[in-house]
Design a protein around this motif. Structure first.
Motif, PDB file in Angstrom:
ATOM      1  N   GLY A 145       8.578 -16.370  -2.742  1.00  6.77           N
ATOM      2  CA  GLY A 145       9.719 -14.986  -3.153  1.00  6.77           C
ATOM      3  C   GLY A 145       9.105 -13.496  -2.214  1.00  6.77           C
ATOM      4  N   GLN A 146       7.795 -13.323  -2.797  1.00  9.90           N
ATOM      5  CA  GLN A 146       7.420 -12.161  -1.757  1.00  9.90           C
ATOM      6  C   GLN A 146       7.806 -12.588  -0.019  1.00  9.90           C
ATOM      7  N   ILE A 147       6.906 -13.707   0.322  1.00  9.83           N
ATOM      8  CA  ILE A 147       6.935 -13.264   2.087  1.00  9.83           C
ATOM      9  C   ILE A 147       8.277 -13.621   2.330  1.00  9.83           C
ATOM     10  N   ALA A 148       8.884 -15.171   2.019  1.00  7.92           N
ATOM     11  CA  ALA A 148      10.295 -15.379   2.594  1.00  7.92           C
ATOM     12  C   ALA A 148      11.229 -14.158   2.502  1.00  7.92           C
ATOM     13  N   SER A 149      11.542 -13.994   1.470  1.00  6.24           N
ATOM     14  CA  SER A 149      12.496 -12.852   0.885  1.00  6.24           C
ATOM     15  C   SER A 149      12.069 -11.397   1.977  1.00  6.24           C
ATOM     16  N   TYR A 150      10.587 -10.828   1.927  1.00  6.03           N
ATOM     17  CA  TYR A 150      10.580  -9.312   2.411  1.00  6.03           C
ATOM     18  C   TYR A 150      10.476  -9.422   3.577  1.00  6.03           C
ATOM     19  N   ASP A 151      10.477 -11.036   4.591  1.00  6.96           N
ATOM     20  CA  ASP A 151      11.047 -11.096   5.807  1.00  6.96           C
ATOM     21  C   ASP A 151      12.441 -10.708   6.125  1.00  6.96           C
ATOM     22  N   ALA A 152      12.938 -11.979   5.453  1.00  7.01           N
ATOM     23  CA  ALA A 152      14.684 -11.643   4.867  1.00  7.01           C
ATOM     24  C   ALA A 152      15.014 -10.630   4.828  1.00  7.01           C
ATOM     25  N   PHE A 153      14.855 -10.046   3.917  1.00  9.73           N
ATOM     26  CA  PHE A 153      15.304  -7.921   3.516  1.00  9.73           C
ATOM     27  C   PHE A 153      14.845  -7.174   5.007  1.00  9.73           C
ATOM     28  N   LYS A 154      13.248  -7.228   5.544  1.00  6.44           N
ATOM     29  CA  LYS A 154      13.290  -6.687   6.508  1.00  6.44           C
ATOM     30  C   LYS A 154      14.568  -6.634   8.112  1.00  6.44           C
ATOM     31  N   MET A 155      14.093  -8.324   7.939  1.00  4.42           N
ATOM     32  CA  MET A 155      15.069  -7.860   9.024  1.00  4.42           C
ATOM     33  C   MET A 155      17.259  -7.813   9.152  1.00  4.42           C
ATOM     34  N   LEU A 156      17.664  -7.662   7.911  1.00  3.91           N
ATOM     35  CA  LEU A 156      18.613  -6.955   7.268  1.00  3.91           C
ATOM     36  C   LEU A 156      18.565  -6.165   7.803  1.00  3.91           C
ATOM     37  N   LEU A 157      17.919  -5.166   6.948  1.00  4.17           N
ATOM     38  CA  LEU A 157      17.369  -3.848   6.982  1.00  4.17           C
ATOM     39  C   LEU A 157      17.552  -3.097   8.514  1.00  4.17           C
ATOM     40  N   LEU A 158      16.806  -4.187   9.272  1.00  2.62           N
ATOM     41  CA  LEU A 158      16.778  -3.594  10.763  1.00  2.62           C
ATOM     42  C   LEU A 158      17.929  -3.856  11.384  1.00  2.62           C
ATOM     43  N   ASP A 159      18.410  -5.170  11.293  1.00  2.00           N
ATOM     44  CA  ASP A 159      19.428  -5.516  11.707  1.00  2.00           C
ATOM     45  C   ASP A 159      20.692  -5.096  11.728  1.00  2.00           C
ATOM     46  N   ARG A 160      21.176  -5.557  10.641  1.00  2.00           N
ATOM     47  CA  ARG A 160      22.419  -5.039   9.779  1.00  2.00           C
ATOM     48  C   ARG A 160      22.613  -3.330   9.606  1.00  2.00           C
ATOM     49  N   ILE A 161      21.479  -2.889   8.866  1.00  2.00           N
ATOM     50  CA  ILE A 161      21.594  -1.717   8.559  1.00  2.00           C
ATOM     51  C   ILE A 161      21.754  -0.530   9.093  1.00  2.00           C
ATOM     52  N   GLY A 162      20.613  -0.960  10.561  1.00  2.00           N
ATOM     53  CA  GLY A 162      19.946  -0.158  11.747  1.00  2.00           C
ATOM     54  C   GLY A 162      19.015   1.071  10.928  1.00  2.00           C
ATOM     55  N   MET A 163      18.158   0.719   9.995  1.00  2.00           N
ATOM     56  CA  MET A 163      17.175   1.568   9.428  1.00  2.00           C
ATOM     57  C   MET A 163      16.372   1.123  10.370  1.00  2.00           C
ATOM     58  N   THR A 164      15.124   1.925  11.543  1.00  2.00           N
ATOM     59  CA  THR A 164      13.777   1.687  11.950  1.00  2.00           C
ATOM     60  C   THR A 164      12.747   1.052  11.273  1.00  2.00           C
TER      61      THR A 164
END
Length: 287
Positions: free
Chosen positions: A173-192
């Motif tokens: 839950g920590q590792i897999a979801s952290y990577d997934a959420f980070k990718m979503l925030l960077l690629d889809r939402i445009g966060m740095t």
């Protein structure tokens, strides 16, 4: 390109640093999970009662056991996960592969850290019990010796099933979801790729980890703190029968309030350790 190799103990050290901050909330969570029956005091009242009855230092009851647990459990799961990643010789991972590797690492970590987990729960709960039921362990060594003497070596691995299941779920839950959420925030939402994205990803990962592990966490706590030899299945059935399904999520809010910051701090400390390590490696390489 091979992933940078870091010392095996970095993850455990980072988790220990985070535990020093989050332990009071972990103590409240454990005491809430052990409340039997419908209703009962809420998080704020349990926190206030702890300070009133045991003093301000009472909120750190069992800290030494909690640190021992992280030293064993988190060192194993973070270290083993990195080893498994490097041995795949693949820098990019699918979510399913990340979940698999993290669950393996978490399961092994859960077994290794189970004795300290039993001790942590008993020391954290002791002050909430009637005087005649308190175990009054002097320290972690006394606790481990007495558990072994009274319950045998098997006593150190009481609740190892729920512990292992929880460790697998929380690590993935920590590792897999952290990577997934980070990718979503960077690629889809445009966060740095900076502290804001890291904080947001960690909080969301903490939310996922808390929710998926809540039922297992409640049963694990009750099994380890039980004065009887009832199995995890028996305790689960009795809990649902007597208290309803909602009882499996007792202490959820305090668990999330604890796990969210703990997850953030663990990854922040881990990244700082890695940055320092990288800077020292750079200094030793001749130009």
């Amino acid at each position: 390109m091979n992933k940078q190799s870091y010392p095996f103990w970095f993850g455990g050290a980072a988790a220990c640093c985070a535990t020093c901050v989050s332990h009071p909330l972990d103590l409240v969570k454990v005491r809430l999970q052990n409340n039997k029956g419908q209703g009962g005091p809420g998080m704020v009242r349990v926190f206030a009662n702890t300070i009133r009855n045991d003093g301000i230092l009472g909120i750190y009851s069992g800290l030494s056991a909690s640190l021992l647990r992280q030293a064993l459990y988190s060192t194993t799961r973070f270290g083993l996960y990195e080893i498994l990643r490097r041995r795949t010789n693949n820098e990019h991972f699918s979510i399913s592969k990340t979940i698999l590797l993290s669950m393996i690492a978490g399961g092994v970590g859960g077994v290794v850290g189970n004795p300290a987990d039993v001790l942590t729960i008993r020391m954290a709960t002791d002050g909430n019990l009637p005087p005649e039921l308190r175990r009054n362990y002097k320290n972690i060594l006394d606790g481990l010796i007495r558990i072994t003497a009274e319950d045998g070596v098997a006593g150190l691995f009481r609740g190892v099933g729920p512990t292992t299941a929880r460790a697998m779920l929380i690590t993935s839950g920590q590792i897999a979801s952290y990577d997934a959420f980070k990718m979503l925030l960077l690629d889809r939402i445009g966060m740095t790729d900076g502290i804001k994205a890291h904080l947001a990803s960690s909080l969301l990962a903490g939310l996922v980890a808390t929710t998926v592990t809540a039922p297992v966490d409640v049963i694990k706590t009750r099994v380890m703190n039980s004065h009887t030899n009832d199995s995890a299945i028996s305790i689960t059935v009795n809990t649902i029968k007597n208290e309803g399904l909602g009882a499996l999520f007792k202490g959820w809010l305090s668990a999330f309030i604890r796990l969210g910051p703990h997850t953030i701090l663990t990854f922040v400390f881990l990244e700082k350790f890695r940055e320092f390590y990288d800077s020292q490696i750079t200094k030793t390489i001749p130009i």
